[in-house]
Design a protein around this motif. Structure first.
Motif, mmCIF file in Angstrom:
data_model
loop_
_atom_site.group_PDB
_atom_site.id
_atom_site.type_symbol
_atom_site.label_atom_id
_atom_site.label_comp_id
_atom_site.label_asym_id
_atom_site.label_seq_id
_atom_site.Cartn_x
_atom_site.Cartn_y
_atom_site.Cartn_z
ATOM 1 N N ASP A 1 5.860 -0.950 4.764
ATOM 2 C CA ASP A 1 5.974 -2.367 5.112
ATOM 3 C C ASP A 1 6.823 -2.599 6.355
ATOM 4 O O ASP A 1 6.577 -3.525 7.112
ATOM 5 C CB ASP A 1 6.586 -3.153 3.940
ATOM 6 N N VAL A 2 7.828 -1.754 6.520
ATOM 7 C CA VAL A 2 8.707 -1.906 7.678
ATOM 8 C C VAL A 2 7.902 -1.692 8.953
ATOM 9 O O VAL A 2 7.974 -2.470 9.910
ATOM 10 C CB VAL A 2 9.887 -0.914 7.604
ATOM 11 N N VAL A 3 7.118 -0.615 8.941
ATOM 12 C CA VAL A 3 6.297 -0.305 10.108
ATOM 13 C C VAL A 3 5.310 -1.447 10.351
ATOM 14 O O VAL A 3 5.127 -1.917 11.475
ATOM 15 C CB VAL A 3 5.537 1.020 9.888
ATOM 16 N N LYS A 4 4.719 -1.873 9.266
ATOM 17 C CA LYS A 4 3.695 -2.912 9.342
ATOM 18 C C LYS A 4 4.247 -4.203 9.931
ATOM 19 O O LYS A 4 3.601 -4.859 10.738
ATOM 20 C CB LYS A 4 3.213 -3.179 7.914
ATOM 21 N N SER A 5 5.465 -4.564 9.527
ATOM 22 C CA SER A 5 5.939 -5.872 9.959
ATOM 23 C C SER A 5 6.586 -5.883 11.338
ATOM 24 O O SER A 5 6.531 -6.911 12.003
ATOM 25 C CB SER A 5 6.865 -6.489 8.913
ATOM 26 N N PHE B 1 -2.820 0.239 6.159
ATOM 27 C CA PHE B 1 -3.810 -0.739 5.831
ATOM 28 C C PHE B 1 -4.729 -0.214 4.756
ATOM 29 O O PHE B 1 -5.856 0.185 5.019
ATOM 30 C CB PHE B 1 -4.589 -1.057 7.107
ATOM 31 N N PRO B 2 -4.233 -0.173 3.549
ATOM 32 C CA PRO B 2 -4.986 0.487 2.490
ATOM 33 C C PRO B 2 -6.130 -0.365 1.933
ATOM 34 O O PRO B 2 -5.989 -1.571 1.773
ATOM 35 C CB PRO B 2 -3.936 0.711 1.409
ATOM 36 N N GLY C 1 1.347 -7.406 14.828
ATOM 37 C CA GLY C 1 0.960 -8.588 15.585
ATOM 38 C C GLY C 1 -0.534 -8.677 15.849
ATOM 39 O O GLY C 1 -1.001 -9.584 16.530
ATOM 40 N N LEU C 2 -1.328 -7.718 15.325
ATOM 41 C CA LEU C 2 -2.779 -7.745 15.536
ATOM 42 C C LEU C 2 -3.477 -8.148 14.247
ATOM 43 O O LEU C 2 -3.104 -7.712 13.165
ATOM 44 C CB LEU C 2 -3.283 -6.346 15.922
#
Lengths: 347, 247
Positions: free
Chosen positions: A208-212, A247-248, A298-299
């Motif tokens: 989640d950290v990477v994702k956000s 993105f599972p 951001g995409l």
């Protein structure tokens, strides 16, 4: 901004050798948030500690802001003056905050400024300014023991910024925090990155950290970087483990004679009604096993797992059609490009 | 013995004890603190890692600590004379007291400093702090509550040792207890000195615990060392045994 090349760290204890880092090449561009993700024991901690030479790499070089830190290290275990000066230009945030319990919040933030030899008035002005920036202006005289975890980490971040660093290292900064607080701390890091043009290198085990907040990410396994790139590059890489983990989508094939495809949409393709076109053009029934739309780095990205009747060999033409539409197709279960079915991030 | 006879003796003895214990505590802290810090810093994985220095200091501390005080006092006579010009009296007693207390306090310092979270040291290093800065800003202030407890323990132990200082004519409460209480069968004198010692030590321990706990409460940390209360100090060594023998 941060470059490591051939970074290797071997720990020796009682005759046994443990290779924590095995030739790590990392490149963090100026102004980006770069996340290194991996399981515990993958070597993340050693990596981030090698960047400011809290750990001496066994071999390889570390360059931060154009300065070769490994060259400053000298031979002994003690840090020379030059290395200490270089370190003072790199901020670091820790998982367990590492605030001095004997000092007030303000005095904690002043600590790096004391090391830099700033005057008392200068220090307290800067400390109060930073407390304001992290939203703790009223806590200057409190002791760390009186703060919540999130507040402690805000102090930790303020302290890391006291010396006006260009680079911030974050060692699992949110791992000891609850999800709500994690979000607010990540938001703060993101804001600082934008406002101050701060380059952030963070290590984490939470996807989640990477994702956000990350612009780029790298996946570490057994002391090596197995995948790296900007988040959009990763998502566009067929069979990328990181992309799959970021993105599972789930879902198993319903029978033997089925073809399972992971379809990733981004940009233009996301607006086309491709699935119904596919169905109509080739007159096939398509089941949707799983799907998700989210914002990553951001995409706007969508991913869908669909099932077509028949083996892969029977579906070469429809798959070709999907690829023509500018979609990224990963065939699940195909040899050589199997996206790992997600095991809850990378723990 | 009447109270008017005892009073000046006791008064003098109190001052002598205070004088000896006070000075030797100061010296023990000044000497033991850096020694204890060195024991931690030079240890394996320490900031100034140096196996040889560590082993040497460790051995010296062990040998000094295993020496019975009365033997230490005799063994150090030449050294004492060199420092103070005499081997008799209060000043002469301070030398072995301090020499005995330095390694004792050093070990307590070592224990306290080891309790300090290594992450704090790392934090200061990451800011570019020197080893000296780490010692000054992290190790000592973070260990302070525990160091205060250690100092209390040292003072109490020193009061116990100082009872033996009478053998070099240094006076003090312990000496009065031995000479009047034991050798002259003045049981009253004996119990008064024991009572004074008990009160003094209780007060000291209370003050020390209070100071340490106040600091703790502010900083919200806990450490095992606070629980370590030296019972031995309440009836210091020889005085206690002699008192038992006599009665």
């Amino acid at each position: 901004m941060i470059t490591t090349s051939g970074l290797t760290k071997v720990y020796r204890s009682r005759g046994r050798e443990v290779t924590a880092l095995d030739g790590v090449d990392l490149h963090v561009r100026e102004g980006e948030v770069y996340g290194v993700i991996g399981q515990s024991g993958a070597g993340k901690s050693s990596l981030i500690r090698c960047v400011n030479l809290l750990e001496r790499p066994t071999s390889g070089t570390v360059t931060v802001a154009g300065q070769d830190l490994t060259a400053l290290a000298g031979r002994g275990p003690r840090a020379g003056k030059e290395l200490r000066r270089a370190r003072s230009r790199i901020g670091m945030v820790f998982q367990h905050f590492n605030l001095l319990s004997s000092r007030t919040v303000q005095d904690n933030i002043e600590l790096p400024l004391e090391i830099l030899g700033r005057s008392g008035r200068d220090r307290s002005r800067k400390a109060l300014e930073l407390l304001d920036l992290v939203g703790l202006a009223d806590k200057a005289k409190a002791y760390p023991a009186q703060l919540s975890g999130g507040q402690k980490q805000r102090v930790g971040i303020a302290r890391a910024l006291a010396g006006d660093p260009k680079v911030l290292l974050s060692d699992e900064a949110t791992s000891a925090l609850d999800p709500e607080t994690t979000r607010s701390i990540l938001q703060l890091l993101r804001d600082l990155n934008r406002q101050l043009g701060l380059t952030v290198l963070l290590i984490t085990h939470e996807m989640d950290v990477v994702k956000s907040i990350c612009d780029s990410a790298a996946l570490m396994e057994k002391g090596r970087i197995v995948e790296s790139g900007t988040v959009s590059e990763l998502l566009a890489t067929p069979g990328s483990e990181l992309a799959a983990a970021l993105f599972p989508v789930g879902g198993e094939a319903t029978g033997a004679d089925r073809t399972v495809l992971d379809v990733t949409f981004h940009g233009e393709a996301a607006t086309q009604p491709v699935i119904s076109q596919l169905s109509r053009t080739y007159n096939i029934d398509i089941s949707i096993l799983g799907a998700a739309i989210d914002t990553v780095g951001g995409l706007q990205v969508g991913r869908m797992r669909i099932e077509l009747p028949g083996r892969y060999e029977d579906n070469v033409v429809p798959v070709g059609f999907l690829r023509e539409q500018g979609l990224q197709i990963d065939v699940v279960g195909q040899e050589g490009q199997e996206p790992v079915l997600v095991k809850d991030g990378a723990k | 013995m009447t109270w008017s006879e005892m009073q000046p003796l006791l008064e003098q003895a109190c001052w002598d004890t205070l004088y000896m214990v006070g000075w030797s505590t100061v010296i023990a802290v000044v000497g033991g603190l850096p020694l204890g810090l060195l024991l931690v810093l030079t240890d394996k994985g320490g900031l100034l890692q140096n196996v040889v220095v560590n082993k040497v200091i460790g051995q010296v501390v062990n040998v000094a600590r295993s020496m019975p005080f009365i033997i230490l006092m005799v063994a150090l006579m030449t050294f004492t004379r060199w420092i103070t010009g005499t081997t008799i009296g209060r000043e002469a007693a301070i030398v072995p007291l301090a020499v005995g207390a330095i390694p004792f306090f050093a070990r307590l310092v070592e224990m306290s400093v080891r309790e300090v979270d290594g992450g704090l040291v790392e934090a200061v290093q990451s800011m570019g702090g020197s080893t000296w800065k780490v010692v000054r800003s992290v190790l000592v202030p973070e260990a302070l509550p525990s160091l205060i407890s250690g100092t209390t323990t040292t003072i109490v132990a020193l009061i116990g040792y100082s009872a033996m200082a009478g053998t070099v004519g240094a006076g003090g409460l312990g000496d009065v207890a031995v000479r009047y209480g034991y050798q002259r069968f003045e049981t009253g004198m004996m119990w008064i000195t024991v009572a004074i010692l008990a009160v003094v030590i209780s007060l000291l321990q209370f003050a020390g615990d209070f100071a340490a706990r106040t600091l703790h409460r502010r900083t919200g940390r806990t450490s095992g060392l606070l629980l370590f209360r030296p019972l031995r100090g309440i009836f210091p060594g020889t005085v206690a045994t002699d008192a038992v023998k006599k009665s």
